[in-house]
Design a protein around this motif. Structure first.
Motif, PDB file in Angstrom:
ATOM      1  N   CYS A 184    -114.436 -66.620 -47.840  1.00  0.00           N
ATOM      2  CA  CYS A 184    -113.109 -66.591 -47.203  1.00  0.00           C
ATOM      3  C   CYS A 184    -112.210 -67.672 -47.793  1.00  0.00           C
ATOM      4  O   CYS A 184    -112.611 -68.819 -47.913  1.00  0.00           O
ATOM      5  CB  CYS A 184    -113.239 -66.795 -45.695  1.00  0.00           C
ATOM      6  N   ARG A 185    -110.957 -67.285 -48.101  1.00  0.00           N
ATOM      7  CA  ARG A 185    -110.031 -68.224 -48.717  1.00  0.00           C
ATOM      8  C   ARG A 185    -108.689 -68.322 -47.992  1.00  0.00           C
ATOM      9  O   ARG A 185    -107.764 -68.962 -48.481  1.00  0.00           O
ATOM     10  CB  ARG A 185    -109.799 -67.832 -50.181  1.00  0.00           C
ATOM     11  N   SER A 186    -108.568 -67.664 -46.845  1.00  0.00           N
ATOM     12  CA  SER A 186    -107.315 -67.754 -46.096  1.00  0.00           C
ATOM     13  C   SER A 186    -107.577 -67.437 -44.637  1.00  0.00           C
ATOM     14  O   SER A 186    -108.594 -66.807 -44.285  1.00  0.00           O
ATOM     15  CB  SER A 186    -106.272 -66.785 -46.649  1.00  0.00           C
ATOM     16  N   ALA A 225    -105.848 -65.354 -42.863  1.00  0.00           N
ATOM     17  CA  ALA A 225    -105.721 -63.906 -42.695  1.00  0.00           C
ATOM     18  C   ALA A 225    -107.023 -63.201 -43.041  1.00  0.00           C
ATOM     19  O   ALA A 225    -107.458 -62.278 -42.332  1.00  0.00           O
ATOM     20  CB  ALA A 225    -104.587 -63.378 -43.569  1.00  0.00           C
ATOM     21  N   GLU A 226    -107.655 -63.633 -44.118  1.00  0.00           N
ATOM     22  CA  GLU A 226    -108.928 -63.027 -44.514  1.00  0.00           C
ATOM     23  C   GLU A 226    -109.997 -63.304 -43.465  1.00  0.00           C
ATOM     24  O   GLU A 226    -110.780 -62.411 -43.104  1.00  0.00           O
ATOM     25  CB  GLU A 226    -109.358 -63.584 -45.870  1.00  0.00           C
ATOM     26  N   SER A 257    -109.505 -63.844 -40.291  1.00  0.00           N
ATOM     27  CA  SER A 257    -109.181 -63.057 -39.098  1.00  0.00           C
ATOM     28  C   SER A 257    -109.645 -61.619 -39.249  1.00  0.00           C
ATOM     29  O   SER A 257    -110.164 -61.010 -38.299  1.00  0.00           O
ATOM     30  CB  SER A 257    -107.673 -63.100 -38.832  1.00  0.00           C
ATOM     31  N   ASP A 258    -109.483 -61.055 -40.429  1.00  0.00           N
ATOM     32  CA  ASP A 258    -109.927 -59.682 -40.671  1.00  0.00           C
ATOM     33  C   ASP A 258    -111.439 -59.557 -40.511  1.00  0.00           C
ATOM     34  O   ASP A 258    -111.941 -58.608 -39.890  1.00  0.00           O
ATOM     35  CB  ASP A 258    -109.522 -59.228 -42.079  1.00  0.00           C
ATOM     36  N   VAL A 259    -112.172 -60.525 -41.077  1.00  0.00           N
ATOM     37  CA  VAL A 259    -113.638 -60.510 -40.973  1.00  0.00           C
ATOM     38  C   VAL A 259    -114.063 -60.593 -39.506  1.00  0.00           C
ATOM     39  O   VAL A 259    -114.947 -59.846 -39.049  1.00  0.00           O
ATOM     40  CB  VAL A 259    -114.244 -61.674 -41.778  1.00  0.00           C
TER      41      VAL A 259
END
Length: 528
Positions: free
Chosen positions: A78-80, A82-83, A85-87
């Motif tokens: 994960c690098r953000s 938003a990413e 949150s999606d996971v």
């Protein structure tokens, strides 16, 4: 059935010369020699010039955390926000009623946008508890549901506050409570899956023995609570079904009285992470306990770290361990913590001379004083080291140099000095902080940034074989390829004793009790 392994290089690690062949029967080694010949009914395996060494042991792992990264999932990629949150949204949607979301290896330092906080997790769910363990397991990020479930929705010193609000980040005692909550939420089926996942990772790297540090650190040394180690007790029943040997290190040490419980349960080694001080390397974030140094840090954050236990408490833990015949390991990184352990053990052996037969160990032992190197040797204290930390953080431009200055960073991981002083060196990874990968550890010990502290390949190999067997009290059965010992061994490509070939060496096959567990040409899973 007898099996003869021929046309290879057998490295016994028992002081005898290398040989061309090895004879195995019923899970034990019968002979190692150049001139062995097959008898009637003997199965012959041609090694095609490959090297055979004793199977590796990893003496500092957190088996449950390691397996959880596979079963629950790792956030290393994960690098953000938003990413992330999606996971988490997908995980919450897949979660059965009453469950929690656990994820591991969150590395907020590598986020491109900003550091995630509790509000980000609450935007995903305020109903399902979410526990995200940071890389190294020294801190965690929780949503409000997890905070409430654990009982951290109150003023707790190690829960981070900003502008009067909780950020969701925890370290120290609050983090230990979060990890205990996460692990105890595992179902029996998940525990079995977690243990198997860790074992699978081990055999692919030539490891047939793991020292597993298991138990809650919450309330460590805070006083006897008369509780059992549920964490370890739920794990123990599945260990016998694994394709490896697990040496459990009960690390739930609420008070010295726990040593009686540990001994009554038949364990001869314990601890591994009785915390005498904090951290020095990659696991550190602001607010966490730091390694206890003699001189101030050089990174502008001030202070020299601090000891987490007083001298009397450390002595009491070691004294109780000695009285119950348990070899206790403690986390000691900086000079003052290492000295504190040695001071305490010196008091124990002065009072109880018979305690010298035990094998207490300092885990990590990154920055010992010069005088304490010799003292450790004379006291029989083992050093359980993770050489990969030196490769990751050492050197003139490494993380250690940034934190303690280039001059002091040349004194980290004193492999050669400790060995010269007669200290038994024990190899490990601190998985999941680092991969279970003894060949990487061996390479790191051979390639120390300070030339005078480098080990030879044979000496580094001993850390993960003979030294490891001694640390677990298993040297009568494991650690060398001597006649009568268990047929646990690894077939390697290349010659691990040649520094020019060491980095290219790979595990080709892993064998345990004379049975093949894994081959590199097969799918990356054990053949059990």
């Amino acid at each position: 059935m007898r099996t003869l392994f021929t046309h290879g290089t057998i490295v016994p690690m028992d002081g005898t010369a290398t040989a061309l062949a090895m004879l195995v029967e019923d899970g034990r080694i019968l002979a190692v020699a150049d001139d062995l010949r097959p008898g009637d009914g003997t199965h012959v395996i041609d090694l095609h010039g490959h090297t055979v060494v004793p199977a590796f042991a990893d003496c500092h792992t957190h088996l449950t955390f390691t397996g959880c990264q596979v079963v629950d999932g790792s956030l290393a990629g994960c690098r953000s926000v938003a990413e992330l949150s999606d996971v988490l949204l997908q995980a919450v949607r897949a979660q059965p009623a009453g469950g929690i979301v656990r994820r591991w290896n969150l590395d907020d330092a590598r986020f491109a946008d900003r550091r995630p906080v509790q509000a980000d997790l609450d935007a995903v769910s305020r109903a399902v508890p979410i526990v995200l363990s940071r890389v190294g397991n020294g801190a965690s990020l929780l949503n409000s549901a997890a905070m409430s479930a654990i009982g951290l929705d109150r003023t707790v010193p190690t829960v981070e506050m900003r502008d009067g609000e909780r950020t969701g980040w925890t370290w120290g005692e609050a983090n230990h409570e979060a990890l205990e909550f996460a692990v105890l939420s595992l179902t029996d089926a998940e525990i079995a899956a977690v243990a198997r996942a860790a074992a699978d990772l081990a055999v692919q790297e030539g490891v047939t023995t793991l020292h597993a540090i298991e138990g809650s650190f919450a309330g460590q040394a805070a006083g006897d609570r008369g509780r059992s180690n549920q964490w370890l007790e739920r794990l123990l029943p599945v260990l016998g079904d694994l394709p490896i040997t697990v040496v459990p290190l009960d690390s739930q040490l609420d008070s010295p009285a726990d040593l009686a419980r540990i001994a009554a349960n038949g364990h001869k080694v314990a601890g591994g992470d009785l915390f005498l001080d904090g951290v020095l390397g990659a696991a550190y974030i602001s607010g966490m306990a730091r390694a206890a140094l003699d001189d101030p840090y050089a990174d502008g954050q001030g202070g020299s770290g601090h000891l987490l236990l007083d001298d009397a408490t450390v002595t009491s833990f070691l004294m109780e361990a000695a009285r119950h015949g348990v070899s206790l390991g403690a986390h000691a990184v900086g000079e003052r913590a290492i000295a504190q352990f040695l001071d305490a053990w010196e008091r124990v052996v002065d009072a109880e001379p018979e305690a010298r037969r035990l094998r207490p160990r300092i885990d990590h032992g990154i920055l010992p004083r010069e005088a304490d190197i010799d003292r450790a040797g004379s006291l029989g204290v083992l050093f359980s080291l993770q050489p990969v930390f030196e490769r990751r953080s050492g050197g003139p431009s490494g993380q250690y140099a940034g934190r303690i200055g280039p001059a002091r960073s040349r004194r980290t991981h004193r492999f050669r000095s400790l060995l010269r002083a007669g200290v038994t060196l024990v190899g490990g990874s601190d998985s999941p902080m680092n991969r279970i990968a003894p060949l990487e550890g061996i390479g790191a010990a051979v390639d120390h940034s300070v030339e005078s502290e480098r080990l030879t390949p044979l000496e580094a190999l001993a850390m993960f074989t003979t030294g490891a067997a001694k640390a677990g009290g298993l040297e009568q059965e494991r650690g060398t390829l001597s006649p009568g010992k268990l047929a646990d061994f690894v077939v390697l490509t290349g010659d691990p004793l040649d520094p020019r070939q060491l980095e290219a060496c790979r595990v080709r096959e892993t064998w345990r009790l004379g049975r093949k567990l894994w081959v590199s040409a097969a799918p990356r899973a054990p053949l059990i």
